[in-house]
Design a protein around this motif. Structure first.
Motif, PDB file in Angstrom:
ATOM      1  N   GLN A 264       0.823  -1.407   0.024  1.00  0.00           N
ATOM      2  CA  GLN A 264      -0.161  -0.010  -0.181  1.00  0.00           C
ATOM      3  C   GLN A 264       0.936   1.299   0.063  1.00  0.00           C
ATOM      4  N   ASP A 265       0.278   2.325  -0.471  1.00  0.00           N
ATOM      5  CA  ASP A 265       0.927   3.562  -0.621  1.00  0.00           C
ATOM      6  C   ASP A 265       1.119   4.424   0.733  1.00  0.00           C
ATOM      7  N   ILE A 266       2.136   4.653   1.525  1.00  0.00           N
ATOM      8  CA  ILE A 266       2.126   5.202   2.529  1.00  0.00           C
ATOM      9  C   ILE A 266       3.177   6.510   2.642  1.00  0.00           C
ATOM     10  N   ASP A 267       3.276   6.861   1.414  1.00  0.00           N
ATOM     11  CA  ASP A 267       4.331   8.208   1.290  1.00  0.00           C
ATOM     12  C   ASP A 267       3.682   9.299   1.752  1.00  0.00           C
ATOM     13  N   GLU A 268       2.414   9.704   1.528  1.00  0.00           N
ATOM     14  CA  GLU A 268       1.419  10.360   2.046  1.00  0.00           C
ATOM     15  C   GLU A 268       1.424  10.691   3.519  1.00  0.00           C
ATOM     16  N   LYS A 269       1.876   9.814   4.246  1.00  0.00           N
ATOM     17  CA  LYS A 269       1.941   9.839   5.669  1.00  0.00           C
ATOM     18  C   LYS A 269       3.162  10.399   6.462  1.00  0.00           C
ATOM     19  N   PHE A 270       4.325  10.274   5.472  1.00  0.00           N
ATOM     20  CA  PHE A 270       5.392  10.993   5.869  1.00  0.00           C
ATOM     21  C   PHE A 270       5.621  12.604   5.725  1.00  0.00           C
TER      22      PHE A 270
END
Length: 288
Positions: A264-270
């Protein structure tokens, strides 16, 4: 050529607009790559001279254009030498975002195999983090989804053992000869310990020590998720794509790690560590 308008001796067409737009995007991406490092000042110097050269050349000032042209010819070679680390980082970013970065992609394409999830039981990692955090024992764990990271694994001691709470705690024990460095975890196994990671050149808060800087640097160079336990405060952080999430709960660590391993895409959490955010960190306790 469809002429849109004219500025003095310059004829502007649609192709020129597209060309200028693409060059602007490219320059901005290069600026983002080098932002926070010493190389940005050299880059801006080269860019200023090149812009002067374009103006002089367009104005038909032959003598000055010839002098600057000779400088730009030598400047290309000088730029390759000066920006060697940045060029290497740029190619690494392109490589890790490519479909060919997956070591199993040829096998999947040739045999039409369904892509399998690299998720595994992460409870031993979470339990180990709880114990390490409770005793303020520093730790650095690199989670890889698509690659064994052989280059970095070979910089340490190969283990190739199943992930377990006791194994991780024993590795990061302050009196263990393997505690100084990072652990690489891939496909449910501890591939290696005492691994050396690249340190970021990005400007980060002074409260972040070498462990956090190495985690950010590793996440910049590879498509990995890096978990950090602070030796000073016991707080847990995670780094990805050169960005970091600080002071996470164990539930948040479990959720982010599960999402990463299942693709899953987690980039936006960082979050990006901007100078403004750096000021906020100054009010918090120092971390290793």
């Amino acid at each position: 050529m469809n002429l849109l308008f004219k500025i003095g001796f310059l004829d502007i067409s649609m192709v020129n607009i597209i060309d200028i737009s693409l060059v602007s995007v490219l320059i901005y991406q290069v600026y983002k790559l080098m932002r926070g490092s010493v190389a940005i000042k050299i880059f801006l110097g080269f860019l200023s001279i090149y812009l002067v050269y374009l103006v002089v050349n367009a104005a038909k000032m032959e003598l000055l254009s010839s002098i600057l042209g000779q400088f730009m010819g030598v400047g290309v070679i000088a730029a390759i030498i000066l920006f060697a680390p940045e060029i290497r980082k740029f190619l690494l970013i392109i490589g890790r975002s490519s479909i060919l970065s997956n070591e199993n992609v040829l096998q999947e394409l040739l045999f039409w195999r369904k892509k399998e999830s690299n998720a595994f039981n992460i409870t031993p990692i979470i339990d180990a983090c709880k114990s390490l955090s409770g005793t303020s024992t520093g730790a650095l764990m690199v989670m890889s989804r698509n690659s064994e990271l052989k280059f970095y694994a070979e910089s340490g001691d190969l283990i190739d053992g199943m992930v377990s709470k006791r194994l991780l705690i024993s590795i990061f024990n302050k009196y263990s000869p393997l505690h100084d460095g990072a652990v690489i975890i891939y496909n449910g196994k501890v591939k290696a310990a005492r691994c050396i990671l690249p340190v970021t050149e990005k400007e980060v808060p002074a409260q972040f020590g070498l462990r956090h800087r190495a985690a950010i640097g590793m996440s910049e160079a590879t498509d990995t998720l890096v978990l950090i336990v602070s030796e000073e405060t016991g707080q847990v952080s995670m780094a990805k794509n050169g960005n970091i999430l600080h002071n996470l709960s164990f539930q948040e660590v479990r959720e982010i790690l599960n999402n990463y391993l299942t693709g899953q895409d987690i980039d936006e959490k960082f979050d990006f560590l901007s100078p403004f955010e750096s000021k906020k960190f100054k009010q918090r306790p120092a971390e290793a």
